[in-house]
Design an enzyme around this catalytic site. Structure first.
Site, PDB file in Angstrom:
ATOM      1  N   ARG A  27       0.878  -1.179   0.000  1.00 17.08           N
ATOM      2  CA  ARG A  27       0.000   0.000   0.000  1.00 17.08           C
ATOM      3  C   ARG A  27       0.908   1.220   0.000  1.00 17.08           C
ATOM      4  O   ARG A  27       2.125   1.115   0.125  1.00 17.08           O
ATOM      5  CB  ARG A  27      -1.027  -0.008   1.154  1.00 17.08           C
ATOM      6  CG  ARG A  27      -0.658  -0.638   2.442  1.00 17.08           C
ATOM      7  CD  ARG A  27       0.424   0.038   3.204  1.00 17.08           C
ATOM      8  NE  ARG A  27       0.199   1.469   3.337  1.00 17.08           N
ATOM      9  CZ  ARG A  27       1.129   2.368   3.593  1.00 17.08           C
ATOM     10  NH1 ARG A  27       2.405   1.988   3.751  1.00 17.08           N
ATOM     11  NH2 ARG A  27       0.840   3.650   3.687  1.00 17.08           N
ATOM     12  N   ASP A  56      -1.869  10.934  -2.161  1.00 16.45           N
ATOM     13  CA  ASP A  56      -2.306   9.910  -3.118  1.00 16.45           C
ATOM     14  C   ASP A  56      -2.629  10.496  -4.478  1.00 16.45           C
ATOM     15  O   ASP A  56      -2.555   9.807  -5.497  1.00 16.45           O
ATOM     16  CB  ASP A  56      -3.510   9.154  -2.568  1.00 16.45           C
ATOM     17  CG  ASP A  56      -3.049   8.231  -1.450  1.00 16.45           C
ATOM     18  OD1 ASP A  56      -2.932   8.708  -0.309  1.00 16.45           O
ATOM     19  OD2 ASP A  56      -2.737   7.064  -1.749  1.00 16.45           O
TER      20      ASP A  56
END
Ligand code: MRU
Length: 347
Positions: free
Chosen positions: A51, A238
């Site tokens: 992740r 992100d």
């Protein structure tokens, strides 16, 4: 310039396969999972074995090389159609981190130019993207650290470290460089409910490097700022939209708001692969929602009232006006906006 230590590797290419550190099990167990094909790499992204935005992108790049190897062996010159299907499958694994789409676009463009066996050139490209991310993090670390006055306290959120990247980290790269330079009086990490990236990953990673870190409950951040213990909040990202609005782990927007209310500065550290010029503003960023049981369970044990409905958005968007500095491998933008981001991307 010398660099702070950083031994943690979330992603390794070993001989003929991808080896991923299973981040679901940290810090209890350090276990690597082998991926020999695109499907297993996609599963690893979906299930959060791996992740963090850059790490997801790098994994996807290797997955395309694995896909090409599989389909060239099965179908010879007709490999492209099956790899195109795998590109689409990989694109759907997680929606918010744009590094995934960026890496898949780079790999797809390369596919178009290949004659003969696609595996060697695609593997070489994935290895290059992996190396370039590490270099970007080291550059960002030093740029970001130069903004921090000696004696400062810093607070980070989620894990934007070696575990989320090729190594060194984005936000944690800044903290590593600042620590190495003797600028930090204190480092705080929010636990980052519900997946606990802060409590499980960030503090583990920093402790391995001998960086003195204190874990706080997410809800202690306002108190910490009111006490004057924090001069910078530093996070990764992100997706940075064209106007500077930035998606990052849920809770980042709250921290940026608190920081502005307390005169604390807020820094985003993110490579150019996280900047998405095609997304006009934060309102256009898709926010991933994950299963409610990430909230209702702790370590697999139900802790919430049985049967409760849980809402679990895992990212939020910090508006650009709350961001004091955007640090990239090309340098720092203070108070990022549409014009400064366009100029950075064009340079
Ligand atoms: O859900 P995750 O753990 O993938 O979310 C990670 C984050 O939000 C990070 O802060 C971000 O990806 C930057 S990592 C350098």
């Amino acid at each position: 310039m010398s660099h702070a230590r950083d031994d943690t590797q979330a992603i390794r290419w070993v001989g003929d396969h991808l080896s991923l550190l299973d981040q679901r099990l940290l810090p209890r167990e350090v276990t690597y999972i082998a991926c020999h094909d695109a499907d297993s790499a996609a599963d690893a992204i979906r299930s959060m074995v791996v992740r963090g935005a850059p790490a997801i992108g790098i994994t996807a790049a290797y997955a395309v090389a694995l896909s090409a190897r599989t389909h060239f062996a099965r179908a010879g010159a007709a490999w492209r159609a099956a790899v195109t299907a795998d590109l689409a499958m990989l694109r759907e694994t997680r929606p918010t981190a744009v590094n995934l789409m960026w890496a898949l676009d780079v790999m797809a463009a390369a596919c178009a130019d290949i004659d003969g066996d696609p595996y060697p050139p695609l593997l070489a490209l994935a290895l290059r993207l992996h190396d370039e991310d590490l270099a970007a993090n080291r550059a960002m670390g030093d740029f970001g650290a130069s903004l921090i006055a000696p004696g400062s306290g810093v607070l980070t959120h989620c894990n934007a470290g070696a575990l989320a990247t090729a190594g060194y980290g984005t936000a944690l790269g800044v903290i590593r460089s600042a620590w190495r330079d003797g600028r930090l009086a204190a480092v705080y990490a929010g636990e980052t409910r519900p997946w606990l990236q802060g409590a499980r990953l960030t503090v583990w990673e920093l402790m391995q490097d001998g960086i003195d870190v204190s874990l706080i409950a997410d809800s202690a951040a306002a108190w910490l700022m009111a006490q004057g213990r924090v001069q910078w909040v530093i996070t990764g990202a992100d997706r940075v939209a064209a106007n500077g609005d930035t998606a990052n782990k849920i809770g980042t927007y709250g921290l940026a708001t608190l920081a502005r209310a307390h005169g604390v500065r807020f820094m985003i550290a993110a490579p150019l692969s996280t900047i998405d010029i095609a997304t006009a503003s934060g309102a256009d960023i898709v926010i991933e929602h994950r299963e409610g049981r990430e909230l209702t369970q702790l370590g697999g044990v139900e802790v919430a009232a049985p049967g409760v409905r849980a809402l679990n958005p895992v990212f939020d968007v910090t508006p650009a006006h709350l961001i004091d500095a955007l640090v990239t491998e090309k340098g720092v933008i203070e108070r990022p906006d549409r014009a400064s981001i366009a100029a950075l991307c064009a340079a």
